[in-house]
Design an enzyme around this catalytic site. Sequence first.
Site, PDB file in Angstrom:
ATOM      1  N   HIS A 143      -3.377   6.736   3.092  1.00  0.00           N
ATOM      2  CA  HIS A 143      -3.711   5.336   3.327  1.00  0.00           C
ATOM      3  C   HIS A 143      -5.085   5.207   3.978  1.00  0.00           C
ATOM      4  CE1 HIS A 143      -3.428   1.429   5.574  1.00  0.00           C
ATOM      5  NE2 HIS A 143      -2.972   1.033   4.405  1.00  0.00           N
ATOM      6  N   SER A 184       0.828  -1.203   0.000  1.00  0.00           N
ATOM      7  CA  SER A 184       0.000   0.000   0.000  1.00  0.00           C
ATOM      8  C   SER A 184       0.864   1.256   0.000  1.00  0.00           C
ATOM      9  CB  SER A 184      -0.914   0.008   1.228  1.00  0.00           C
ATOM     10  OG  SER A 184      -1.833  -1.059   1.186  1.00  0.00           O
ATOM     11  N   ARG A 212       0.289   8.154   5.645  1.00  0.00           N
ATOM     12  CA  ARG A 212      -0.726   7.555   6.518  1.00  0.00           C
ATOM     13  C   ARG A 212      -2.107   8.156   6.252  1.00  0.00           C
ATOM     14  NH1 ARG A 212      -0.738   3.030  10.020  1.00  0.00           N
ATOM     15  NH2 ARG A 212       1.431   2.532  10.470  1.00  0.00           N
TER      16      ARG A 212
END
Length: 205
Positions: A41, A15, A38
């Site tokens: 994500h 990812s 992050r």
Amino acid sequence: MISYLRDPKAIYARSFEIIKGEADFSKLPKEAHGIATRVIHACGMPEIAADLRISPDFLKAANRAIQNGLPIFVDAEMVHHGIIDKSLNIVCTLNDPKARAIATQRATTRSAAAVDLWVPKLKGSLVVIGNAPTALFALLELIDNGAGKPAAIVGMPVGFVGAVESKSELFADPRGIPYATLLGRRGGSAMAAAVVNAMTRDETL
């Protein structure tokens, strides 16, 4: 059996590889790339990198507050639950009966009223707003009126009324406070919590 990637570590690694390949972090401080990764994500949208604004001093200031055990004030229980490390000093006053009373008295949202309850311990804290634009507006108003300044602000409220304006106000005048925000309508509890998770869980930072 359906063929798909099952190893959680491999899923995270892949990812992050995809994010780094698709997102443009050129407008962000290098030390903030892990936070941006992050946040992306958490929402699956590499294109938000263009609207992320993270001040160069944010990571250091926010980390200091976390490491010193100071409160992390959040505007919603969803932000609280989205932060992985439950040993952190996370405070959500949204459901405090005092917040409801203040909201009724002032004819404002409970989210905005709940911010009033942060004042005694606001100085030096970390504030993470991921849901309510009125909470971010209320925070900035309190600071303008002399309340103690937090160490850093994560301002990522989401929505169609006030979200754009509250984050634009933070970005235009952060009151000398390090910040991380996502301009525009997009935002939300998962993305706000991801900022904290990046600092407390991500070994790549």
